[in-house]
Design a protein around this motif. Structure first.
Motif, PDB file in Angstrom:
ATOM      1  N   PRO A  22       0.798  -1.232   0.000  1.00  0.00           N
ATOM      2  CA  PRO A  22       0.000   0.000   0.000  1.00  0.00           C
ATOM      3  C   PRO A  22       0.833   1.285   0.000  1.00  0.00           C
ATOM      4  O   PRO A  22       0.439   2.275  -0.595  1.00  0.00           O
ATOM      5  N   GLN A  23       2.007   1.250   0.645  1.00  0.00           N
ATOM      6  CA  GLN A  23       2.862   2.435   0.697  1.00  0.00           C
ATOM      7  C   GLN A  23       3.990   2.377  -0.333  1.00  0.00           C
ATOM      8  O   GLN A  23       4.841   3.259  -0.355  1.00  0.00           O
ATOM      9  N   GLY A  24       4.023   1.342  -1.150  1.00  0.00           N
ATOM     10  CA  GLY A  24       5.137   1.152  -2.059  1.00  0.00           C
ATOM     11  C   GLY A  24       6.370   0.745  -1.270  1.00  0.00           C
ATOM     12  O   GLY A  24       6.283   0.327  -0.123  1.00  0.00           O
ATOM     13  N   GLU A  29       7.849   4.486  -4.187  1.00  0.00           N
ATOM     14  CA  GLU A  29       6.538   4.658  -3.562  1.00  0.00           C
ATOM     15  C   GLU A  29       5.381   4.550  -4.540  1.00  0.00           C
ATOM     16  O   GLU A  29       4.266   4.225  -4.147  1.00  0.00           O
ATOM     17  N   GLN A  30       5.632   4.804  -5.811  1.00  0.00           N
ATOM     18  CA  GLN A  30       4.563   4.753  -6.812  1.00  0.00           C
ATOM     19  C   GLN A  30       4.257   3.324  -7.262  1.00  0.00           C
ATOM     20  O   GLN A  30       3.295   3.100  -7.985  1.00  0.00           O
ATOM     21  N   HIS A  32       2.954  -0.227  -6.284  1.00  0.00           N
ATOM     22  CA  HIS A  32       2.164  -0.835  -5.207  1.00  0.00           C
ATOM     23  C   HIS A  32       1.858  -2.308  -5.407  1.00  0.00           C
ATOM     24  O   HIS A  32       1.417  -2.960  -4.467  1.00  0.00           O
ATOM     25  N   GLU A  81      -1.360  -2.897  10.668  1.00  0.00           N
ATOM     26  CA  GLU A  81      -1.344  -2.411   9.288  1.00  0.00           C
ATOM     27  C   GLU A  81      -1.416  -3.572   8.284  1.00  0.00           C
ATOM     28  O   GLU A  81      -2.097  -3.482   7.271  1.00  0.00           O
ATOM     29  N   LYS A 123       4.872  -4.852   3.440  1.00  0.00           N
ATOM     30  CA  LYS A 123       5.485  -3.579   3.813  1.00  0.00           C
ATOM     31  C   LYS A 123       6.971  -3.823   4.029  1.00  0.00           C
ATOM     32  O   LYS A 123       7.360  -4.875   4.532  1.00  0.00           O
TER      33      LYS A 123
END
Length: 150
Positions: A22-24, A29-30, A32, A81, A123
Motif C-alpha cells: 500500500p505504501q510502495g 513509492e509509486q 504498489h 497495518e 510492507k
C-alpha cells in the motif's frame, strides 16, 4: 493479466499472486503491486517483480539463509497495518544487492519485506531498534578473499 518485463520477457500473472504494498517501497513509492517469481527452484533467490513497471524488480531471499540467528519482533502498528493474526501468516524476505561481482553481494537485514501471506499485503519494515545493517555480506569473507580485494 500480462506483463512485459525486462528480465523475464512476457509473463502471464494471476491476480491472486499479486502482493500489494500500500505504501510502495522506499524510493519506489509509486509501485504498489508486485509478484514473487522463482525462475530457478535450485537457487535460494527470487525476484520481486513490479506489476506496475516491467523494468522494476528486486532480487530477494530468506534472510535466515544468510544469518540463521536473524529475528525481530514486529510492532503492534505493523501487525495491525498488515492485518496479521498469527505467525503462520508472515513471510520475511530481504533485498539482495549485486553491484559488481556476486562475491561482493549484500543483503539488507535492516529493512526486511514483511508479507501477510493470507491477504497478500506487504510492507518494508525498518528495524530501528536492532543491530542489523543494510549491507550485510551475502557470503562469508575468508581471510584470503579479503586480502585479494586489498
Amino acid at each position: 493479466m500480462q506483463l512485459e518485463t525486462l528480465r523475464f520477457g512476457l509473463l502471464e500473472i494471476e491476480d491472486n499472486k499479486v502482493i500489494k504494498f500500500p505504501q510502495g517501497l522506499p524510493g519506489f513509492e509509486q509501485h504498489h503491486a508486485f509478484v514473487l517469481l522463482h525462475p530457478d527452484p535450485e537457487l535460494p533467490i527470487s525476484y520481486l517483480q513490479s506489476v506496475d513497471d516491467g523494468y522494476i524488480s528486486f532480487v530477494v531471499m530468506d534472510p535466515i539463509l544468510v544469518l540463521p540467528s536473524y529475528e525481530f519482533e514486529l510492532s503492534d502498528a505493523v501487525k495491525q497495518e498488515l492485518e496479521l493474526t498469527g505467525p503462520e501468516e508472515v513471510s520475511i524476505l530481504a533485498i539482495v544487492t549485486i553491484k559488481d561481482e556476486i562475491r561482493n553481494a549484500t543483503i539488507n537485514l535492516k529493512a526486511p519485506l514483511v508479507t501477510n501471506t493470507k491477504l497478500r499485503i506487504a510492507k518494508q519494515v525498518i528495524l530501528h531498534d536492532y543491530p542489523y545493517v543494510t549491507k550485510h555480506p551475502l557470503f562469508a569473507t575468508s581471510p584470503s578473499s579479503a586480502a585479494d580485494r586489498g
